[in-house]
Every structure is written in C-alpha cells, then in structure tokens.
Scaffold this active site. Structure first.
Site, PDB file in Angstrom:
ATOM      1  CB  SER A  78      -0.943   0.009   1.212  1.00 60.28           C
ATOM      2  OG  SER A  78      -0.200  -0.032   2.414  1.00 60.28           O
ATOM      3  CG  HIS A 123      -4.134  -1.099  -1.115  1.00 60.78           C
ATOM      4  ND1 HIS A 123      -4.607   0.178  -1.285  1.00 60.78           N
ATOM      5  CD2 HIS A 123      -3.885  -1.228   0.212  1.00 60.78           C
ATOM      6  CE1 HIS A 123      -4.629   0.817  -0.122  1.00 60.78           C
ATOM      7  NE2 HIS A 123      -4.199  -0.020   0.800  1.00 60.78           N
ATOM      8  CE  LYS A 159      -7.211  -0.190   2.036  1.00 65.76           C
ATOM      9  NZ  LYS A 159      -7.841  -0.794   3.219  1.00 65.76           N
TER      10      LYS A 159
END
Length: 395
Positions: A185, A213, A243
């Site tokens: 990340s 991610h 996310k």
C-alpha cells in the site's frame, strides 16, 4: 487523570511532534469523492482509497437504502446467534464467485480478517514467514497467533526460499505459512505471485495473500491472485470491502473447509455483530457493477497512468509503483509533513506518510488517483505539485 498517565501522554505527544511524526485528523464536510470540502474549502482529493468512485455511486446508495428499509439499520446479533441474514449469505456467495473460490466469509473490517483468520489457523506450534513490508494488521494477526514470526526481505524470492527451507527442514513447526500483501500500500508494487507459489509448492507452505489494494484494481477487479491465474492454488485470499469496493468490511475467500473452520474459530467473526444489511447490499451491487462493466477498472488505470507520467515529467520520484498507488518520495519526515501542508493549502488534499507506516528516512506523500477523477482535476493537481515543488526546491 492519573498523574503517571498524564506524564506518559505529554512526553509521548511532545516526542511525536518533535520528530515530525504527529498526524492531525481533518474532518471532511460531506462525501469522500474526487473533490472534498474541509474547513469550507474545496480540495482535489488524492488521499482516499475510493479507487472506483463506488463510495458515492448512486446505485450503491440505492441498494443500501433499499436493504435498510427491508432489514433495518443493523443485523441485531452476532453471526452465530441469529445475526446471519439471507443477505449475508448472498454476499458471501457473491464474493466467492467473484474471487473464483469455493466459499467466502465476510468480516466487519479488513483488520478483523487478519486478526481472526491468521490466529484461527496458526498456533505457537507453527511458523509464519512474513514479508518485511506487510500491513500492520498482518503483523498484529501474526503476533496474536503465537506462531514463530520469520521476517522475509521484501519481495526477495531468494530469501523466501532460504528461510522456507530452514523452517520446514528444522522440524520445529507443524505448519509453515507464507503471508504477503498482494499490492503493497505504500509503494504500489505487486507481490511476485508465480515465484511465491513455486516456492510454496516446493516446501509445502500455506499461502495467505492480503489483497486489500489489489481487489477492484488487478485481475479485471478480481484481484492479484486472479491477475496471475492462481485462484485455485492460493489458500487464503483476504481483502477489504472498503477500498475499491467502496463500502466497509472484509472477507476471506478459499476452500469450503477453510471457511467452515473460520466460521467456527475466528474470534472477530464469532464475537462481533454482523455487517449491516445496507453495507452488504451495497457490496453486492459493487461486485455486480465490476462484473458487468469493465470501464470502471479501465478508467482507474487510465487516470493513474496519466497522473504518474505527468508527475515524473516534472521531476518527482514516484518509486517503483506498478499500480494506481503513486507515492512522491521525499525522504525526510519533516519535509514530507511540510510538503503535504503546502499542497493542501494550494488545493490538493494528500497526507504525509511517515514512520512507523513507512521506514524512517522514506517519508512521502501518497496519491490515489481514482476512476472518479477527471483529466482536468488531475491536470490542476499536477500544476499545484509543480508550483509547490519549485517553491520548496524539491524539483
């Protein structure tokens, strides 16, 4: 307040401020979209993880509202009592299909996934090989398990092979796991999944990939494991629903036996109230949109590549990112703090990333271009980067 506690807090806070490690928390006035408002001022938002713009997508909002009307604002109980609603079952079936696994389990957060799943399988009789740059939730999950933690140099396949061989051949451990982020990340680099699986098969390692991610970004949205065609080989695919998916929560996808075990042994799952019905419905809609319309992921990558090329062209060091995550690496922590402050003042909202989130001496600001940004927004952000960088003699 206890005098000892007050002294501890005063000294600790002063120390953080002196080292440039103290972070302030800003309040966003309204939705967390490509443009946000803070203290009455609009900013180009390059700090969120809302990769696909789903956090404010009208179809997700509608799905959440409809589910809330039908089921209520909360599930009313933990999953193992009577907090498992039919929408939770639908959600988990949807995740499993999307990730290409037999089954899936939904948690209340990605952090809870790592705390619960790792400690449900690994014990003090086992060893965990952990990439040196793994997320804090992985580190905490490994510690909670009681297993021997063996640090592996970041994405260093020679070191992984060597340490896997030592751990397995020592005969000291019942099980050995290798755990890694799919996408890291802070730097945006991707785990070397084919090489990892070769080593894992060579030594009989359990493989756990935290794809927080990568989900919604790689593999046409299905994640890092799917990107490399390894859905049938990786034991644990863990990810977040907060996310790219745009909502809240986390999941582990894997074999039916693994999910059955986690549903009976993962403590955050057992002792926390379920995801809200509204959140569950919004996640289902997000997965539907990704499956039916590839333009969301395509636009994310188009914007990310455009922005990265522009930053490099004006002289910034953006590291070795292979994903939309775009760090601007400065080194000094105090410089990173001041640089971020100047960018915010000029209209680009970013946050400084400093120790302990990244190693000392690698301070940076991190940019997250999304599918919701327009080229005009990105051009304006680059112009501000150029102005501030020249004024501060960074470029």
């Amino acid at each position: 307040m206890s005098p000892k506690l007050e002294t501890f807090l005063d000294e600790g806070l002063d120390n953080l401020k002196e080292k440039g490690l103290y972070s302030t928390i800003d309040v966003v006035e309204g939705a967390n979209g490509p443009i946000i408002e803070i203290n009455g001022e609009k900013k180009i938002n390059l700090a969120s993880n809302n990769y696909l713009g789903f956090a404010t997508h009208p179809e997700l909002i509608e799905a959440a509202n409809e589910a809330t009307e039908k089921y209520g604002v909360g599930a009313g109980a933990v999953r193992t009592i009577n907090g498992t609603l039919d929408i939770h079952r639908e959600l988990e079936e949807k995740i499993a299909k999307f990730k290409g696994t037999e089954a899936a389990i939904a948690f209340q957060s990605g952090f809870n996934c790592n705390m619960g799943a790792i400690s449900a399988v690994m014990t003090k009789e086992d060893a965990i090989l952990s990439d040196a740059l793994n997320h804090a939730s992985i580190i905490d999950g490994c510690r909670l398990s009681g297993a021997k933690i063996i640090r592996v140099n970041h994405s260093d396949m020679e070191d992984l092979d060597k340490k896997a061989k030592e751990a397995v051949e020592s005969g000291l451990y019942k099980k050995v796991m290798y755990i890694t982020d799919g996408v890291f990340s802070m730097d945006g680099d991707v785990a070397k999944m084919p090489e990892i699986m070769e080593i894992a098969e060579k030594y009989g390692l359990i493989v756990y990939v935290d794809d927080a991610h990568g989900s919604g970004v790689l593999g046409k949205g299905a994640g890092t494991v799917k990107e490399f065609g390894l859905s049938d080989k990786v034991d644990f695919q863990m990810g977040t629903l907060s996310k790219a998916i745009g909502v809240v929560g986390g999941y582990v996808a894997g074999s039916q036996k693994l999910i059955d075990w986690l549903k009976s042994q993962a403590r955050p799952f057992l002792f926390s109230t379920s995801l809200t019905p509204g959140a569950s419905a919004a996640v289902i809609k997000a997965l539907d949109l990704m499956e039916s319309d590839p333009s969301y992921v395509d636009t994310l990558w188009e914007n990310a590549n455009y922005f990265k090329e522009k930053l490099q062209a004006i002289g910034y060091d953006i590291g070795e990112s292979e994903t939309p995550i775009t760090p601007v690496i400065l080194g000094d922590e105090k410089l990173a703090q001041e640089f971020a402050k100047r960018l915010i003042d000029e209209g680009v909202y970013v946050k400084p990333i400093v120790f302990p989130t990244v190693p000392l001496g690698t301070g940076r600001v991190r940019n997250m271009p999304t599918a919701a940004h327009t080229k005009e927004m990105l051009d304006e952000a680059v112009a501000i980067y150029e102005k501030v960088g020249k004024e501060m003699k960074i470029i």
